[in-house]
Motif scaffolding. Sequence first.
Motif, PDB file in Angstrom:
ATOM      1  N   MET A  45     -83.951  45.624   3.594  1.00 24.83           N
ATOM      2  CA  MET A  45     -83.031  44.709   4.271  1.00 24.83           C
ATOM      3  C   MET A  45     -82.957  43.376   3.535  1.00 24.83           C
ATOM      4  N   SER A  46     -84.106  42.882   3.067  1.00 23.68           N
ATOM      5  CA  SER A  46     -84.122  41.627   2.311  1.00 23.68           C
ATOM      6  C   SER A  46     -83.325  41.773   1.019  1.00 23.68           C
ATOM      7  N   TRP A  47     -83.501  42.894   0.339  1.00 17.30           N
ATOM      8  CA  TRP A  47     -82.767  43.133  -0.909  1.00 17.30           C
ATOM      9  C   TRP A  47     -81.276  43.303  -0.657  1.00 17.30           C
ATOM     10  N   ALA A  48     -80.904  44.026   0.416  1.00 16.29           N
ATOM     11  CA  ALA A  48     -79.491  44.286   0.699  1.00 16.29           C
ATOM     12  C   ALA A  48     -78.721  42.996   0.946  1.00 16.29           C
ATOM     13  N   VAL A  49     -79.373  42.002   1.540  1.00 17.50           N
ATOM     14  CA  VAL A  49     -78.695  40.723   1.782  1.00 17.50           C
ATOM     15  C   VAL A  49     -78.344  40.029   0.462  1.00 17.50           C
ATOM     16  N   THR A  50     -79.119  40.280  -0.569  1.00 22.30           N
ATOM     17  CA  THR A  50     -78.876  39.606  -1.858  1.00 22.30           C
ATOM     18  C   THR A  50     -77.825  40.318  -2.694  1.00 22.30           C
ATOM     19  N   GLY A  96     -72.048  36.887   7.219  1.00 23.34           N
ATOM     20  CA  GLY A  96     -71.524  38.081   6.594  1.00 23.34           C
ATOM     21  C   GLY A  96     -72.561  39.160   6.416  1.00 23.34           C
ATOM     22  N   ARG A  97     -73.354  39.039   5.374  1.00 19.60           N
ATOM     23  CA  ARG A  97     -74.280  40.116   5.022  1.00 19.60           C
ATOM     24  C   ARG A  97     -75.399  40.315   6.032  1.00 19.60           C
ATOM     25  N   GLY A  98     -75.916  39.231   6.591  1.00 26.15           N
ATOM     26  CA  GLY A  98     -77.051  39.355   7.507  1.00 26.15           C
ATOM     27  C   GLY A  98     -76.722  40.209   8.714  1.00 26.15           C
ATOM     28  N   ALA A  99     -75.596  39.917   9.362  1.00 24.15           N
ATOM     29  CA  ALA A  99     -75.187  40.704  10.522  1.00 24.15           C
ATOM     30  C   ALA A  99     -74.955  42.156  10.141  1.00 24.15           C
ATOM     31  N   ARG A 100     -74.376  42.356   8.972  1.00 22.28           N
ATOM     32  CA  ARG A 100     -74.062  43.723   8.536  1.00 22.28           C
ATOM     33  C   ARG A 100     -75.334  44.519   8.258  1.00 22.28           C
ATOM     34  N   VAL A 101     -76.294  43.901   7.625  1.00 20.27           N
ATOM     35  CA  VAL A 101     -77.549  44.588   7.298  1.00 20.27           C
ATOM     36  C   VAL A 101     -78.307  44.975   8.565  1.00 20.27           C
ATOM     37  N   TRP A 219     -61.793  52.856  10.904  1.00 26.54           N
ATOM     38  CA  TRP A 219     -62.674  52.976  12.066  1.00 26.54           C
ATOM     39  C   TRP A 219     -63.117  54.415  12.265  1.00 26.54           C
ATOM     40  N   LEU A 220     -62.197  55.371  12.100  1.00 29.79           N
ATOM     41  CA  LEU A 220     -62.541  56.771  12.312  1.00 29.79           C
ATOM     42  C   LEU A 220     -63.582  57.266  11.313  1.00 29.79           C
ATOM     43  N   LEU A 221     -63.578  56.701  10.101  1.00 31.64           N
ATOM     44  CA  LEU A 221     -64.535  57.120   9.078  1.00 31.64           C
ATOM     45  C   LEU A 221     -65.839  56.332   9.149  1.00 31.64           C
ATOM     46  N   GLY A 222     -65.889  55.306   9.972  1.00 35.39           N
ATOM     47  CA  GLY A 222     -67.108  54.512  10.123  1.00 35.39           C
ATOM     48  C   GLY A 222     -67.191  53.386   9.124  1.00 35.39           C
ATOM     49  N   SER A 223     -67.341  52.165   9.606  1.00 40.79           N
ATOM     50  CA  SER A 223     -67.416  51.017   8.708  1.00 40.79           C
ATOM     51  C   SER A 223     -68.100  49.848   9.408  1.00 40.79           C
ATOM     52  N   PHE A 224     -68.842  49.076   8.624  1.00 40.76           N
ATOM     53  CA  PHE A 224     -69.470  47.851   9.130  1.00 40.76           C
ATOM     54  C   PHE A 224     -68.741  46.604   8.641  1.00 40.76           C
ATOM     55  N   GLY A 225     -67.592  46.780   8.000  1.00 45.68           N
ATOM     56  CA  GLY A 225     -66.842  45.638   7.500  1.00 45.68           C
ATOM     57  C   GLY A 225     -66.361  44.746   8.633  1.00 45.68           C
ATOM     58  N   GLY A 226     -66.578  43.445   8.485  1.00 47.19           N
ATOM     59  CA  GLY A 226     -66.116  42.483   9.481  1.00 47.19           C
ATOM     60  C   GLY A 226     -66.930  42.451  10.753  1.00 47.19           C
ATOM     61  N   ILE A 227     -68.110  43.072  10.761  1.00 46.74           N
ATOM     62  CA  ILE A 227     -68.917  43.083  11.984  1.00 46.74           C
ATOM     63  C   ILE A 227     -69.469  41.696  12.266  1.00 46.74           C
ATOM     64  N   THR A 228     -69.574  41.348  13.538  1.00 45.15           N
ATOM     65  CA  THR A 228     -70.052  40.022  13.949  1.00 45.15           C
ATOM     66  C   THR A 228     -71.423  40.143  14.595  1.00 45.15           C
ATOM     67  N   TRP A 229     -72.069  38.984  14.771  1.00 46.48           N
ATOM     68  CA  TRP A 229     -73.406  38.996  15.363  1.00 46.48           C
ATOM     69  C   TRP A 229     -73.431  39.513  16.804  1.00 46.48           C
ATOM     70  N   PRO A 230     -72.430  39.205  17.656  1.00 48.63           N
ATOM     71  CA  PRO A 230     -72.456  39.807  18.996  1.00 48.63           C
ATOM     72  C   PRO A 230     -72.445  41.333  18.951  1.00 48.63           C
ATOM     73  N   GLU A 231     -71.644  41.928  18.052  1.00 47.90           N
ATOM     74  CA  GLU A 231     -71.631  43.380  17.921  1.00 47.90           C
ATOM     75  C   GLU A 231     -72.957  43.891  17.370  1.00 47.90           C
ATOM     76  N   THR A 232     -73.528  43.144  16.418  1.00 48.30           N
ATOM     77  CA  THR A 232     -74.826  43.526  15.865  1.00 48.30           C
ATOM     78  C   THR A 232     -75.912  43.510  16.927  1.00 48.30           C
ATOM     79  N   MET A 233     -75.929  42.477  17.747  1.00 48.52           N
ATOM     80  CA  MET A 233     -76.936  42.391  18.801  1.00 48.52           C
ATOM     81  C   MET A 233     -76.741  43.483  19.846  1.00 48.52           C
ATOM     82  N   LEU A 234     -75.486  43.878  20.075  1.00 50.18           N
ATOM     83  CA  LEU A 234     -75.238  44.989  20.989  1.00 50.18           C
ATOM     84  C   LEU A 234     -75.867  46.275  20.459  1.00 50.18           C
TER      85      LEU A 234
END
Length: 368
Positions: A45-50, A96-101, A219-234
Amino acid sequence: MTDLDRRAPATGAPVPRTGGAQRPRRRLALAGGLLGLLALLVLAMSWAVTVGPASITVAQVWGSVWHHVCSALAPGAVTCAADPLTTIQDAIVWQGRGARVVAAASVGAGLAVAGTVMQAVVRNPLADPYLLGVSSGASLGAVAVLVVGMTVLLPVAAFVGAVGALVLTLLLAAGRGGGLPPVRTVLAGVAVGQACSALVSFVIFWSATGDSYREILSWLLGSFGGITWPETMLALCGTVVLGGVLASRSRVLDAFAFGDVSASSLGVDVRRERWLLLVVVTLLTAVLVSVCGSIGFVGLVVPHAVRLVLGSRNHRVMPAAALVGALFLLLADTAARTVFEPRELPVGILTAAIGAPVFAVLLRRSRL
């Protein structure tokens, strides 16, 4: 009968059991393996953010984490070091990256746990979290709001669609006396899923225009693009809370492996436990799908891979599957957003491309 009451057939001398001495060793090995997987996940996770165009190091990421945590817990404290990231870098990491990771790791862990439970409940090695039509129901709800341009309601509509599909499946599967026979449940899920898929295709064909096609396909194929922290926390809270409920029933899942009659003889209320497990696992899947869309093969392949190493006992399989699933989806999403840069590949395509051959190899090596 105690451990020493067992007698050797020839001499009648007590024969101590060796399993008791080996059990602490196995627990220690399992704990060590889980800690190793957890450490590997944190490093990944630390590496993915970079990873990305902006030049950011792992040390800077952890320095920023310490700065934000310290500032939140003790504002103005002298011990709080300055943020090592610039304003732009800080926005890239935290918005951006943190929420996505974090979202990718949470969804991967949740899908792996859901797949493990589903395979045990219906006693079907080909079961996955989407078996009860949840994915198709969520897709129907999501597509319905995307074609009318109400993107802000997408997670809510996807969750409502998934729960609606669950209700239809359970009503169709319920046998006499309110039971849920495994075969009937699987068939009901297939029927509801196919019906929802047909409605999704109809809505797309009849209503989608312009850029809505790209949004729907992503969306049908699955994507984390544009995800926000509220969605991440959910996704994170859903995985922790609902996944914890499922993990607490690991002994019940072990009993299901022997069939309903044997499980009942072991004191398990089969009807109540099956209803509980199916509802909780589907709610977990609905939460995850509402955040990122339908991502396949994680809940199917990861439990099989972990069982090949740890055996079939669910109290060992579930935590390991959660960590492996989180690691797998995290790495897949990192590759999906960087390999074809500047274009981003839906992560569901990559998980299918990796999962299908891996599952074929596991199938050849297993005794299914």
